[in-house]
Enzyme design. Sequence first.
Site, short mmCIF file in Angstrom:
data_model
loop_
_atom_site.label_atom_id
_atom_site.label_comp_id
_atom_site.label_asym_id
_atom_site.label_seq_id
_atom_site.Cartn_x
_atom_site.Cartn_y
_atom_site.Cartn_z
N ASN A 1 18.10 3.17 -16.01
CA ASN A 1 19.22 2.85 -16.88
C ASN A 1 20.21 1.93 -16.19
O ASN A 1 20.75 1.03 -16.82
CB ASN A 1 19.92 4.13 -17.31
CG ASN A 1 19.25 4.72 -18.52
OD1 ASN A 1 19.20 4.10 -19.56
ND2 ASN A 1 18.70 5.91 -18.38
N HIS B 1 -8.51 1.31 4.68
CA HIS B 1 -9.77 1.59 5.33
C HIS B 1 -10.06 3.09 5.32
O HIS B 1 -11.18 3.52 5.07
CB HIS B 1 -9.74 1.06 6.76
CG HIS B 1 -11.08 1.08 7.41
ND1 HIS B 1 -12.08 0.22 7.03
CD2 HIS B 1 -11.59 1.87 8.38
CE1 HIS B 1 -13.15 0.47 7.74
NE2 HIS B 1 -12.90 1.46 8.57
N GLU C 1 -9.97 -4.06 0.15
CA GLU C 1 -9.84 -4.19 1.59
C GLU C 1 -10.39 -5.53 2.05
O GLU C 1 -9.80 -6.21 2.89
CB GLU C 1 -10.61 -3.03 2.24
CG GLU C 1 -10.53 -3.00 3.74
CD GLU C 1 -11.54 -2.04 4.33
OE1 GLU C 1 -12.44 -1.59 3.60
OE2 GLU C 1 -11.43 -1.75 5.52
#
Lengths: 169, 671
Positions: free
Chosen positions: B393, B46, B68
């Site tokens: 990795n 918001h 939203e």
Amino acid sequence: MTEVNDMHDADAAMKALTVGLQGEIFAIEAESVREILDVVPITEVPNARAFVGGLINVRGRVVPLADLRVMFGMDRPPPNTDTRIVVIEIELDGEPTILAVLADKVHDVTDIEAVSVEEAPKVGMRWRQEFVRGIGKRGDDFIIIPDMGRIFGENGGAGQALTSEERFD
Amino acid sequence: MTGPDPAAVFLQEARDLLETLEQALLDLEQSPHDRDLVDSAFRALHTIKGSGAMFGFDDVAAFVHEFETAFDRVRVGDVPPSPGLIAVALSAKDHVHRLIEEPDTHVPAGEPILVALRDIFDAAGWKTEQADAFAEMPAATASGPQGWRVVFRLPEDGLAHGTDPVLLLDELRQLGDCEISVRTDQVPSLDEIDPEVCYFVWDVTLTTDQSREAIEDVFMFIRDDMELSIEPVAEETPAAEENTAETEAVAEAGDAGVAQGAAPKKKAADGATEKSSSSMRVPAERLDELMDRVGELVIAQARLSQIATASNDLNLKAVAEELERLSSGLRDTTMGIRMVPIGTLFGRFRRLIFDLSRDLGKEIEFLTTGEETELDKTVIERLADPLVHIIRNAVDHGLEVPEQRKQVGKPAWGTVRLSAIHSGAEVAISIVDDGAGLDAERIRAKAVSAGLLAEDAHISDQELFQYIFHPGFSTAAEVTSLSGRGVGMDVVKRTMDALRGSIDVSSRPGEGTTVTLRLPLTLAIIDGMLVRVGGGRYSIPLSAVEECVELPSTAEVESKGRNFLNIRGSLVPFLRMRELFNVEAPKELHQKVVVVSAGEFRVGLVVDQIIGNSQTVIKSLSRFHADVETFSGATILGDGTVALILDVGHLVSFGQTFENRLRAENAGRAA
């Protein structure tokens, strides 16, 4: 390395600080000069190249000290009362860099007319041609305009790796 | 008026909010029923929407609005936050991030994400018409239309900060019917007018079915400094007692305070979770500048101390001592300001693990400890990349796929542990996985074939593993696919070198790999031991120094063949600094040995004189000396001269090559 190109503006005069190195007169662009110092204690950097073998303290800043005489294959007598350190700021690879240059003697600030500047000759010079931007004339004297961008730049002398002999000698 | 650029402030704020959003979403995946998390995610959205619209980031505002709107279904509890939803929400968050960073591009990329969002909600039984209807009224709460009288005046510097009253009025109009009038009685005469100040007072009568909070939200970004009163116009008003919400100019520290301060007002219940923090936001450059100043002060103080020591003036000595105490306190405080808990960095990797886990189909448990460990801000920032490489990795090459894990009797989910701990003047950051471990034979073969290692060389696994950090070493497909931590490990090495840190790797086949990064606490000022070699003075980081002994005269004589000492029964090799540095000046009669620890082993450095301890302000060396690896930097001593700071690790390896060269020469001479 912007300052390299300024030379080719035909009629612009170059304001330059002239310094003596082993009897030759070199011109350093006046705009790049930050200050001129008397000789201060120089800290040797062991195993660094002779060309940039020292460090000095310039107002609380650690600044590398370069010796152009190495690049131009000159003798290097120890500093005397005439010796000065010229602190310059040049742009290297887009980054403003402060470094100091040793001068046997500082002469004066002078205008070098662009018309009087000739390209470095291909023969008759024992220096590496790319390090010389041009040769100016003042009266009977020649003034060597070194190409700081090339000398200190990545591909110039400062960027070259050293052979181990040089490093250990 | 030289305020900060409002757009820049927004960008900074938005980045923080997006980070909050991401954390909330990731937490939601773990605990889907936590209302606070949903609210915190929603609040972040918001706020981004509101401030985005205010500062002209319309694309951002439009997209976030959709986001939203969809996410509100989660908030009201219609749709549970399923893992699928979280994944889409995270990609939506990434999209917002891209929109903010590069506003001109990426706009079309948003549509598929919204479609995916809608699909999820559709699947959860939410009809699209509802979505559209919902889009019309964002923060609707059901209550009949009501009249409000809103009177507001912008803060003095409001215009200068980019607040546009027209936008505010437009926003009010969106809430309902407005009658707007302006009061000009506060406008001064022409010669007193400051064109940057807004003198108008607006008087708006608004009829809306929105709540008081919705009206307050319109002003949420400027509330703290402005004059605002919202009063219900007529009859029954449950909120009558909080009649005037006139806000005095509150001295909120920093712009962050404004955004955070406004958010909690939305729900009283949230107030408990949001701590009113008195922290403030300072541009990093100012801290750097402060550090520089302190550095200069420390140097000046060292000079004063030197003068005071040479003098007989007791007063001067007293003042110098006082100043030394103060400056070292100031140094510590300043460095403390720059310290940031490493947890801020760890949080980012949760997302990385989340994504990797989805992409690779591996279940991963990600554990972090020591988030509170503090490190210099710059160090933390530069650590982000190396850690990404190491973690990626570990997950990609270290952890096996679930079936494989079951076969060897491990739990199906792999574990990656990220921990940070203080040890002395260092911070150790470990990344531990319980995967297959490194294949030492493979690495050896690769190192030999790449010509990095002699075929018959005897080196420990510990040393062998260091080869994975060699540039280009890991790019070969067979190593990455087999076991070897692959791409980008040279980045890790380079960064660690730049930070003057070190890397230890240990690994057991089948049990996993541990990568430990050791970092100095700070990059700015260290305690150093000053020594003299010939005419030059050098500073050795005190954290590396173990002890100092005198070089026995016997070692002096027998120096040709062997260079090691017997210190309390253990063998300590030593390096003659005079030889390494080509010193020709006559040597001191009694040479000293400074024993330093370099990684695993201890090495003595033979120097002419030990001068003492000093605070060392580290100045980096220029590019011209980048090839001289034996020094990590330089410092300025009390007398104004420059001293070099030894890089112990590099010095030792330099000593090794130096001795190899000597050996080669001797062999040549013998032949």
